[in-house]
Scaffold this motif. Structure first.
Motif, PDB file in Angstrom:
ATOM      1  N   LEU A  30       0.850  -1.190   0.000  1.00 31.10           N
ATOM      2  CA  LEU A  30       0.000   0.000   0.000  1.00 31.10           C
ATOM      3  C   LEU A  30       0.883   1.236   0.000  1.00 31.10           C
ATOM      4  O   LEU A  30       1.757   1.395   0.855  1.00 31.10           O
ATOM      5  N   ASP A  31       0.664   2.114  -0.978  1.00 33.59           N
ATOM      6  CA  ASP A  31       1.485   3.311  -1.148  1.00 33.59           C
ATOM      7  C   ASP A  31       0.734   4.580  -0.760  1.00 33.59           C
ATOM      8  O   ASP A  31       1.328   5.638  -0.686  1.00 33.59           O
ATOM      9  N   GLY A  32      -0.568   4.474  -0.546  1.00 32.23           N
ATOM     10  CA  GLY A  32      -1.350   5.632  -0.142  1.00 32.23           C
ATOM     11  C   GLY A  32      -2.821   5.443  -0.432  1.00 32.23           C
ATOM     12  O   GLY A  32      -3.208   4.621  -1.260  1.00 32.23           O
ATOM     13  N   ARG A  33      -3.622   6.200   0.306  1.00 32.54           N
ATOM     14  CA  ARG A  33      -5.076   6.185   0.133  1.00 32.54           C
ATOM     15  C   ARG A  33      -5.556   7.620   0.106  1.00 32.54           C
ATOM     16  O   ARG A  33      -4.906   8.511   0.647  1.00 32.54           O
ATOM     17  N   GLY A  34      -6.716   7.824  -0.472  1.00 32.07           N
ATOM     18  CA  GLY A  34      -7.285   9.161  -0.483  1.00 32.07           C
ATOM     19  C   GLY A  34      -8.689   9.151  -1.044  1.00 32.07           C
ATOM     20  O   GLY A  34      -9.254   8.088  -1.342  1.00 32.07           O
ATOM     21  N   GLU A  35      -9.252  10.334  -1.154  1.00 34.49           N
ATOM     22  CA  GLU A  35     -10.560  10.509  -1.761  1.00 34.49           C
ATOM     23  C   GLU A  35     -10.501  11.709  -2.676  1.00 34.49           C
ATOM     24  O   GLU A  35      -9.766  12.665  -2.404  1.00 34.49           O
ATOM     25  N   VAL A  36     -11.258  11.665  -3.760  1.00 34.99           N
ATOM     26  CA  VAL A  36     -11.317  12.775  -4.705  1.00 34.99           C
ATOM     27  C   VAL A  36     -12.770  13.078  -5.034  1.00 34.99           C
ATOM     28  O   VAL A  36     -13.631  12.190  -5.030  1.00 34.99           O
ATOM     29  N   GLU A  37     -13.015  14.356  -5.285  1.00 41.41           N
ATOM     30  CA  GLU A  37     -14.313  14.809  -5.756  1.00 41.41           C
ATOM     31  C   GLU A  37     -14.139  16.221  -6.282  1.00 41.41           C
ATOM     32  O   GLU A  37     -13.111  16.852  -6.059  1.00 41.41           O
ATOM     33  N   GLY A  38     -15.130  16.698  -6.998  1.00 40.54           N
ATOM     34  CA  GLY A  38     -15.085  18.063  -7.514  1.00 40.54           C
ATOM     35  C   GLY A  38     -15.084  18.107  -9.033  1.00 40.54           C
ATOM     36  O   GLY A  38     -15.008  17.083  -9.713  1.00 40.54           O
ATOM     37  N   ASP A  39     -15.152  19.332  -9.537  1.00 42.14           N
ATOM     38  CA  ASP A  39     -15.262  19.548 -10.984  1.00 42.14           C
ATOM     39  C   ASP A  39     -14.112  18.934 -11.773  1.00 42.14           C
ATOM     40  O   ASP A  39     -14.316  18.373 -12.840  1.00 42.14           O
ATOM     41  N   TRP A  40     -12.891  19.014 -11.255  1.00 43.52           N
ATOM     42  CA  TRP A  40     -11.754  18.498 -12.013  1.00 43.52           C
ATOM     43  C   TRP A  40     -11.849  16.986 -12.194  1.00 43.52           C
ATOM     44  O   TRP A  40     -11.496  16.458 -13.246  1.00 43.52           O
ATOM     45  N   VAL A  41     -12.362  16.274 -11.167  1.00 46.50           N
ATOM     46  CA  VAL A  41     -12.516  14.823 -11.276  1.00 46.50           C
ATOM     47  C   VAL A  41     -13.628  14.516 -12.265  1.00 46.50           C
ATOM     48  O   VAL A  41     -13.471  13.656 -13.138  1.00 46.50           O
ATOM     49  N   ASP A  42     -14.758  15.215 -12.143  1.00 45.08           N
ATOM     50  CA  ASP A  42     -15.871  15.004 -13.071  1.00 45.08           C
ATOM     51  C   ASP A  42     -15.399  15.159 -14.516  1.00 45.08           C
ATOM     52  O   ASP A  42     -15.683  14.325 -15.378  1.00 45.08           O
ATOM     53  N   ARG A  43     -14.653  16.213 -14.766  1.00 47.04           N
ATOM     54  CA  ARG A  43     -14.165  16.511 -16.108  1.00 47.04           C
ATOM     55  C   ARG A  43     -13.173  15.431 -16.576  1.00 47.04           C
ATOM     56  O   ARG A  43     -13.176  15.006 -17.719  1.00 47.04           O
ATOM     57  N   THR A  44     -12.331  14.980 -15.683  1.00 48.76           N
ATOM     58  CA  THR A  44     -11.307  14.002 -16.044  1.00 48.76           C
ATOM     59  C   THR A  44     -11.903  12.653 -16.414  1.00 48.76           C
ATOM     60  O   THR A  44     -11.519  12.048 -17.424  1.00 48.76           O
ATOM     61  N   VAL A  45     -12.850  12.154 -15.624  1.00 55.44           N
ATOM     62  CA  VAL A  45     -13.390  10.811 -15.853  1.00 55.44           C
ATOM     63  C   VAL A  45     -14.683  10.801 -16.649  1.00 55.44           C
ATOM     64  O   VAL A  45     -15.192   9.736 -16.988  1.00 55.44           O
ATOM     65  N   GLY A  46     -15.248  11.976 -16.937  1.00 53.18           N
ATOM     66  CA  GLY A  46     -16.452  12.049 -17.756  1.00 53.18           C
ATOM     67  C   GLY A  46     -17.730  11.657 -17.044  1.00 53.18           C
ATOM     68  O   GLY A  46     -18.668  11.175 -17.665  1.00 53.18           O
ATOM     69  N   LEU A  47     -17.768  11.858 -15.721  1.00 59.14           N
ATOM     70  CA  LEU A  47     -18.969  11.594 -14.929  1.00 59.14           C
ATOM     71  C   LEU A  47     -19.335  12.865 -14.168  1.00 59.14           C
ATOM     72  O   LEU A  47     -18.528  13.774 -14.058  1.00 59.14           O
ATOM     73  N   THR A  48     -20.529  12.910 -13.602  1.00 58.41           N
ATOM     74  CA  THR A  48     -20.978  14.069 -12.843  1.00 58.41           C
ATOM     75  C   THR A  48     -21.190  13.673 -11.392  1.00 58.41           C
ATOM     76  O   THR A  48     -21.769  12.634 -11.103  1.00 58.41           O
ATOM     77  N   GLY A  49     -20.723  14.524 -10.472  1.00 59.48           N
ATOM     78  CA  GLY A  49     -20.930  14.288  -9.050  1.00 59.48           C
ATOM     79  C   GLY A  49     -20.050  13.206  -8.470  1.00 59.48           C
ATOM     80  O   GLY A  49     -20.457  12.487  -7.548  1.00 59.48           O
ATOM     81  N   VAL A  50     -18.834  13.082  -8.958  1.00 59.00           N
ATOM     82  CA  VAL A  50     -17.940  12.011  -8.513  1.00 59.00           C
ATOM     83  C   VAL A  50     -17.478  12.236  -7.074  1.00 59.00           C
ATOM     84  O   VAL A  50     -17.059  13.334  -6.700  1.00 59.00           O
ATOM     85  N   HIS A  51     -17.579  11.192  -6.280  1.00 60.68           N
ATOM     86  CA  HIS A  51     -16.929  11.091  -4.964  1.00 60.68           C
ATOM     87  C   HIS A  51     -16.344   9.689  -4.938  1.00 60.68           C
ATOM     88  O   HIS A  51     -17.081   8.698  -4.944  1.00 60.68           O
ATOM     89  N   CYS A  52     -15.013   9.606  -4.933  1.00 57.50           N
ATOM     90  CA  CYS A  52     -14.332   8.332  -5.111  1.00 57.50           C
ATOM     91  C   CYS A  52     -13.215   8.179  -4.087  1.00 57.50           C
ATOM     92  O   CYS A  52     -12.391   9.072  -3.916  1.00 57.50           O
ATOM     93  N   ALA A  53     -13.211   7.039  -3.405  1.00 58.36           N
ATOM     94  CA  ALA A  53     -12.090   6.672  -2.533  1.00 58.36           C
ATOM     95  C   ALA A  53     -11.144   5.807  -3.362  1.00 58.36           C
ATOM     96  O   ALA A  53     -11.584   5.034  -4.212  1.00 58.36           O
ATOM     97  N   PHE A  54      -9.846   5.963  -3.120  1.00 61.15           N
ATOM     98  CA  PHE A  54      -8.883   5.188  -3.901  1.00 61.15           C
ATOM     99  C   PHE A  54      -7.720   4.747  -3.026  1.00 61.15           C
ATOM    100  O   PHE A  54      -7.479   5.293  -1.950  1.00 61.15           O
ATOM    101  N   ALA A  55      -7.024   3.744  -3.524  1.00 59.39           N
ATOM    102  CA  ALA A  55      -5.790   3.272  -2.893  1.00 59.39           C
ATOM    103  C   ALA A  55      -4.793   2.979  -4.003  1.00 59.39           C
ATOM    104  O   ALA A  55      -5.159   2.435  -5.047  1.00 59.39           O
ATOM    105  N   MET A  56      -3.554   3.373  -3.772  1.00 65.57           N
ATOM    106  CA  MET A  56      -2.485   3.073  -4.717  1.00 65.57           C
ATOM    107  C   MET A  56      -1.587   2.019  -4.078  1.00 65.57           C
ATOM    108  O   MET A  56      -1.147   2.186  -2.937  1.00 65.57           O
TER     109      MET A  56
END
Length: 145
Positions: A30-56
């Protein structure tokens, strides 16, 4: 223009903690965890209202990474059909080289992994298998003999 590297492979999962435990059992770190949301994420992945938890997670040598993502919104869309066979179009398999395929299978089974069939021999030099892991991911293992 030059291609620099393949940075990571991303996989959407339904249970982030279980998927992290599965891939840590395989040997990733495990190298890190976090959460992303906001206009930049929506624009990047092509979805609306993104709230995403992730782990690298990274390979022990640091040269390859796997990104796991759990979408809180919009909700993840299930595979159709669920657990598609290996010959389904699109990316659906990640392969790892291991030093002991039997031990690796046994450890991953404790995290819900299921062999698609069995372990095969390829060209007298490799033992190979496919197994299904978290969120229906097909994971391939290869052991040089």
């Amino acid at each position: 223009m030059a291609l620099l590297r393949m940075d990571n492979v991303g996989i959407v999962v339904d249970d982030l903690d279980a998927a992290i435990a599965f891939f840590e059992e395989l040997g990733l770190v495990l190298d890190g965890r976090g959460e992303v949301e906001g206009d930049w994420v929506d624009r990047t992945v092509g979805l609306t209202g993104v709230h995403c938890a992730f782990a690298m997670l990274k390979m022990p040598d640091g040269r390859g990474r796997l990104e796991l993502a759990k979408y809180h919104s919009p909700a993840a869309v299930g595979m159709t059909p669920p657990n598609p066979p290996h010959n389904t179009l699109g990316m659906h398999r990640v392969m790892f080289a291991v030093d002991d395929i039997d031990d690796t299978i046994a450890r991953l089974r404790r995290h819900g992994a299921e062999l698609l069939d069995g372990v095969g021999e390829f060209d007298g030099g490799f033992r190979l298998c496919y197994l299904r892991g978290p969120a229906g991911i097909i994971l391939a293992l290869a052991q040089q003999t």
